[in-house]
Scaffold this motif. Structure first.
Motif, PDB file in Angstrom:
ATOM      1  N   GLY A  91      57.206 -84.883 -37.182  1.00  0.00           N
ATOM      2  CA  GLY A  91      56.171 -83.857 -37.114  1.00  0.00           C
ATOM      3  C   GLY A  91      55.575 -83.568 -38.480  1.00  0.00           C
ATOM      4  O   GLY A  91      54.361 -83.345 -38.614  1.00  0.00           O
ATOM      5  N   HIS A  92      56.424 -83.583 -39.476  1.00  0.00           N
ATOM      6  CA  HIS A  92      55.980 -83.384 -40.857  1.00  0.00           C
ATOM      7  C   HIS A  92      54.984 -84.481 -41.252  1.00  0.00           C
ATOM      8  O   HIS A  92      53.927 -84.216 -41.822  1.00  0.00           O
ATOM      9  N   MET A  93      55.347 -85.739 -40.928  1.00  0.00           N
ATOM     10  CA  MET A  93      54.469 -86.859 -41.250  1.00  0.00           C
ATOM     11  C   MET A  93      53.157 -86.790 -40.484  1.00  0.00           C
ATOM     12  O   MET A  93      52.070 -87.034 -41.044  1.00  0.00           O
ATOM     13  N   GLU A  94      53.226 -86.464 -39.208  1.00  0.00           N
ATOM     14  CA  GLU A  94      52.014 -86.395 -38.395  1.00  0.00           C
ATOM     15  C   GLU A  94      51.055 -85.328 -38.923  1.00  0.00           C
ATOM     16  O   GLU A  94      49.830 -85.514 -38.932  1.00  0.00           O
ATOM     17  N   ARG A  95      51.602 -84.224 -39.372  1.00  0.00           N
ATOM     18  CA  ARG A  95      50.762 -83.164 -39.945  1.00  0.00           C
ATOM     19  C   ARG A  95      50.097 -83.642 -41.231  1.00  0.00           C
ATOM     20  O   ARG A  95      48.912 -83.357 -41.474  1.00  0.00           O
ATOM     21  N   ALA A  96      50.850 -84.384 -42.061  1.00  0.00           N
ATOM     22  CA  ALA A  96      50.281 -84.927 -43.292  1.00  0.00           C
ATOM     23  C   ALA A  96      49.172 -85.942 -42.988  1.00  0.00           C
ATOM     24  O   ALA A  96      48.136 -85.973 -43.666  1.00  0.00           O
ATOM     25  N   ILE A  97      49.390 -86.764 -41.946  1.00  0.00           N
ATOM     26  CA  ILE A  97      48.366 -87.739 -41.533  1.00  0.00           C
ATOM     27  C   ILE A  97      47.086 -87.020 -41.116  1.00  0.00           C
ATOM     28  O   ILE A  97      45.974 -87.420 -41.464  1.00  0.00           O
ATOM     29  N   GLU A  98      47.264 -85.935 -40.386  1.00  0.00           N
ATOM     30  CA  GLU A  98      46.104 -85.158 -39.931  1.00  0.00           C
ATOM     31  C   GLU A  98      45.361 -84.524 -41.106  1.00  0.00           C
ATOM     32  O   GLU A  98      44.137 -84.620 -41.216  1.00  0.00           O
ATOM     33  N   GLN A  99      46.115 -83.874 -41.989  1.00  0.00           N
ATOM     34  CA  GLN A  99      45.501 -83.151 -43.103  1.00  0.00           C
ATOM     35  C   GLN A  99      44.808 -84.090 -44.097  1.00  0.00           C
ATOM     36  O   GLN A  99      43.806 -83.733 -44.709  1.00  0.00           O
ATOM     37  N   SER A 100      45.358 -85.286 -44.262  1.00  0.00           N
ATOM     38  CA  SER A 100      44.791 -86.226 -45.230  1.00  0.00           C
ATOM     39  C   SER A 100      43.675 -87.084 -44.654  1.00  0.00           C
ATOM     40  O   SER A 100      43.098 -87.911 -45.373  1.00  0.00           O
ATOM     41  N   GLU A 101      43.375 -86.901 -43.360  1.00  0.00           N
ATOM     42  CA  GLU A 101      42.371 -87.733 -42.677  1.00  0.00           C
ATOM     43  C   GLU A 101      42.700 -89.213 -42.870  1.00  0.00           C
ATOM     44  O   GLU A 101      41.858 -90.035 -43.216  1.00  0.00           O
ATOM     45  N   TRP A 102      43.951 -89.507 -42.622  1.00  0.00           N
ATOM     46  CA  TRP A 102      44.513 -90.849 -42.829  1.00  0.00           C
ATOM     47  C   TRP A 102      43.723 -91.928 -42.079  1.00  0.00           C
ATOM     48  O   TRP A 102      43.407 -92.988 -42.627  1.00  0.00           O
ATOM     49  N   LYS A 103      43.384 -91.661 -40.835  1.00  0.00           N
ATOM     50  CA  LYS A 103      42.732 -92.681 -40.012  1.00  0.00           C
ATOM     51  C   LYS A 103      41.295 -92.945 -40.438  1.00  0.00           C
ATOM     52  O   LYS A 103      40.708 -93.975 -40.072  1.00  0.00           O
ATOM     53  N   ALA A 104      40.703 -92.030 -41.184  1.00  0.00           N
ATOM     54  CA  ALA A 104      39.331 -92.229 -41.654  1.00  0.00           C
ATOM     55  C   ALA A 104      39.290 -92.920 -43.013  1.00  0.00           C
ATOM     56  O   ALA A 104      38.216 -93.071 -43.597  1.00  0.00           O
ATOM     57  N   PHE A 105      40.456 -93.341 -43.515  1.00  0.00           N
ATOM     58  CA  PHE A 105      40.483 -93.938 -44.844  1.00  0.00           C
ATOM     59  C   PHE A 105      39.629 -95.200 -44.972  1.00  0.00           C
ATOM     60  O   PHE A 105      38.957 -95.386 -45.995  1.00  0.00           O
ATOM     61  N   PRO A 106      39.614 -96.114 -43.992  1.00  0.00           N
ATOM     62  CA  PRO A 106      38.779 -97.321 -44.139  1.00  0.00           C
ATOM     63  C   PRO A 106      37.311 -96.998 -44.447  1.00  0.00           C
ATOM     64  O   PRO A 106      36.670 -97.698 -45.226  1.00  0.00           O
ATOM     65  N   GLU A 107      36.806 -95.929 -43.857  1.00  0.00           N
ATOM     66  CA  GLU A 107      35.417 -95.532 -44.131  1.00  0.00           C
ATOM     67  C   GLU A 107      35.265 -95.082 -45.586  1.00  0.00           C
ATOM     68  O   GLU A 107      34.304 -95.465 -46.271  1.00  0.00           O
ATOM     69  N   ARG A 108      36.207 -94.284 -46.073  1.00  0.00           N
ATOM     70  CA  ARG A 108      36.146 -93.834 -47.463  1.00  0.00           C
ATOM     71  C   ARG A 108      36.320 -94.995 -48.428  1.00  0.00           C
ATOM     72  O   ARG A 108      35.706 -95.046 -49.492  1.00  0.00           O
ATOM     73  N   LEU A 109      37.155 -95.966 -48.029  1.00  0.00           N
ATOM     74  CA  LEU A 109      37.368 -97.150 -48.865  1.00  0.00           C
ATOM     75  C   LEU A 109      36.079 -97.964 -48.990  1.00  0.00           C
ATOM     76  O   LEU A 109      35.724 -98.420 -50.079  1.00  0.00           O
ATOM     77  N   ALA A 110      35.384 -98.111 -47.879  1.00  0.00           N
ATOM     78  CA  ALA A 110      34.125 -98.862 -47.902  1.00  0.00           C
ATOM     79  C   ALA A 110      33.095 -98.180 -48.802  1.00  0.00           C
ATOM     80  O   ALA A 110      32.366 -98.845 -49.550  1.00  0.00           O
ATOM     81  N   GLN A 111      33.038 -96.858 -48.740  1.00  0.00           N
ATOM     82  CA  GLN A 111      32.120 -96.112 -49.605  1.00  0.00           C
ATOM     83  C   GLN A 111      32.458 -96.312 -51.074  1.00  0.00           C
ATOM     84  O   GLN A 111      31.563 -96.478 -51.916  1.00  0.00           O
ATOM     85  N   SER A 112      33.734 -96.322 -51.389  1.00  0.00           N
ATOM     86  CA  SER A 112      34.155 -96.511 -52.778  1.00  0.00           C
ATOM     87  C   SER A 112      33.799 -97.905 -53.265  1.00  0.00           C
ATOM     88  O   SER A 112      33.299 -98.084 -54.376  1.00  0.00           O
ATOM     89  N   LYS A 113      34.075 -98.912 -52.448  1.00  0.00           N
ATOM     90  CA  LYS A 113      33.759-100.285 -52.835  1.00  0.00           C
ATOM     91  C   LYS A 113      32.268-100.459 -53.057  1.00  0.00           C
ATOM     92  O   LYS A 113      31.846-101.151 -53.987  1.00  0.00           O
ATOM     93  N   ALA A 114      31.464 -99.827 -52.192  1.00  0.00           N
ATOM     94  CA  ALA A 114      30.014 -99.926 -52.342  1.00  0.00           C
ATOM     95  C   ALA A 114      29.545 -99.323 -53.654  1.00  0.00           C
ATOM     96  O   ALA A 114      28.542 -99.754 -54.231  1.00  0.00           O
ATOM     97  N   GLY A 115      30.281 -98.326 -54.141  1.00  0.00           N
ATOM     98  CA  GLY A 115      29.921 -97.687 -55.409  1.00  0.00           C
ATOM     99  C   GLY A 115      30.637 -98.286 -56.599  1.00  0.00           C
ATOM    100  O   GLY A 115      30.587 -97.714 -57.704  1.00  0.00           O
ATOM    101  N   GLY A 116      31.358 -99.400 -56.394  1.00  0.00           N
ATOM    102  CA  GLY A 116      32.062-100.046 -57.495  1.00  0.00           C
ATOM    103  C   GLY A 116      33.309 -99.308 -57.952  1.00  0.00           C
ATOM    104  O   GLY A 116      33.746 -99.455 -59.095  1.00  0.00           O
TER     105      GLY A 116
END
Length: 283
Positions: free
Chosen positions: A230-255
């Motif tokens: 439950g502790h881990m699941e809450r951390a996954i939710e708060q960190s928007e873990w599943k949306a990371f690929p989108e943030r990664l793509a934005q970072s790569k696009a900006g170098g």
């Protein structure tokens, strides 16, 4: 290296009338310092008073009895006057205890479903050129946390202390427990990558479950409560873990470079009851 803002210093005094030493220094515990110094001088504890008005930065290394402390006391007695000593930055780097000098090899046995069966740890701990106050105890207390928050039913641990030509190695910011957590979490990630499992999934499969409490680890640590999934699941939710690929793509696009990691952690904290205080209210 600790590198606290305020290097160590000390004032030694000898009270002729009371036949008692007084040491004033920024320590992290006057009781243990009094006990050890009384042993050094072969006197009763009541013949030595240790005062700490301000600690400054501590983080572990100001807990220990360094050679300057008995020296200022002995000098004060011989000279018949208070003796002051203040260390400088270079002396701190060369003499004060440092931390985290381990070389560790670890292995994990798993079943076909990615569940942990057994763990093996071989730890080489640098003690330094000579033993500091808690030096050999630090790797020991670290390996007692070897299995972390995971249900691992078999554990083989070997700890070897080595004398070297370095500064003494002792307690610093966690005293062995961060080293154990770092090792275990890197090993768990490696297991996930080898099996092609998401890092969160291998943890989910191996956490100690609520119905297993109270739970005693293979090193004798007793956990009375916890809901690690439950502790881990809450951390996954708060960190928007599943949306990371989108943030990664934005970072790569900006170098830019972006990363995301996961770690779970549990710790045995310090030593309860070592410096008791008593308050008595009389009506």
């Amino acid at each position: 290296v600790c590198n606290y803002m305020e290097p160590r210093s000390a004032i030694g005094e000898w009270n002729v009338e009371e036949k008692r030493f007084v040491l004033t220094t920024g320590s992290q515990g006057v009781h243990s310092m009094q006990y050890i110094l009384a042993s050094v001088f072969k006197i009763k504890k009541g013949q030595l008073r240790v005062i700490t008005p301000d600690v400054g930065g501590g983080f572990g290394p100001k807990s220990f009895v360094y050679r300057e402390y008995p020296l200022v006391l002995e000098a004060a007695k011989r000279l018949g006057r208070p003796v002051k000593w203040a260390g400088d930055r270079t002396e701190h780097f060369q003499t004060d205890a440092q931390g985290r000098d381990n070389f560790v090899t670890a292995e994990m046995a798993l079943d076909k479903d990615g569940r942990f069966l057994g763990m093996k740890v071989d730890l080489l701990a640098n003690i330094g050129a000579y033993i500091s106050q808690y030096g050999p105890f630090i790797p020991y207390i670290g390996v007692t946390m070897s299995t972390g928050v995971y249900d691992i039913q078999a554990l083989d641990v070997s700890v070897t202390g080595l004398y070297t030509n370095t500064c003494p190695v002792d307690a610093y910011r966690g005293a062995g427990r961060p080293e154990a957590a770092f090792l275990l979490e890197k090993l768990v990630d490696a297991c996930a990558h080898d099996l092609g499992l998401p890092v969160e999934e291998i943890r989910r499969r191996n956490f100690i479950r609520p119905e297993q409490f109270p739970y005693r680890t293979q090193t004798g640590r007793l956990y009375d409560t916890g809901e690690f999934e439950g502790h881990m699941e809450r951390a996954i939710e708060q960190s928007e873990w599943k949306a990371f690929p989108e943030r990664l793509a934005q970072s790569k696009a900006g170098g830019k470079i972006r990363g995301l990691g996961m770690a779970t952690y549990i710790e045995a904290c310090a030593f309860p009851g070592s410096e008791p205080a008593f308050v008595e209210l009389n009506g």
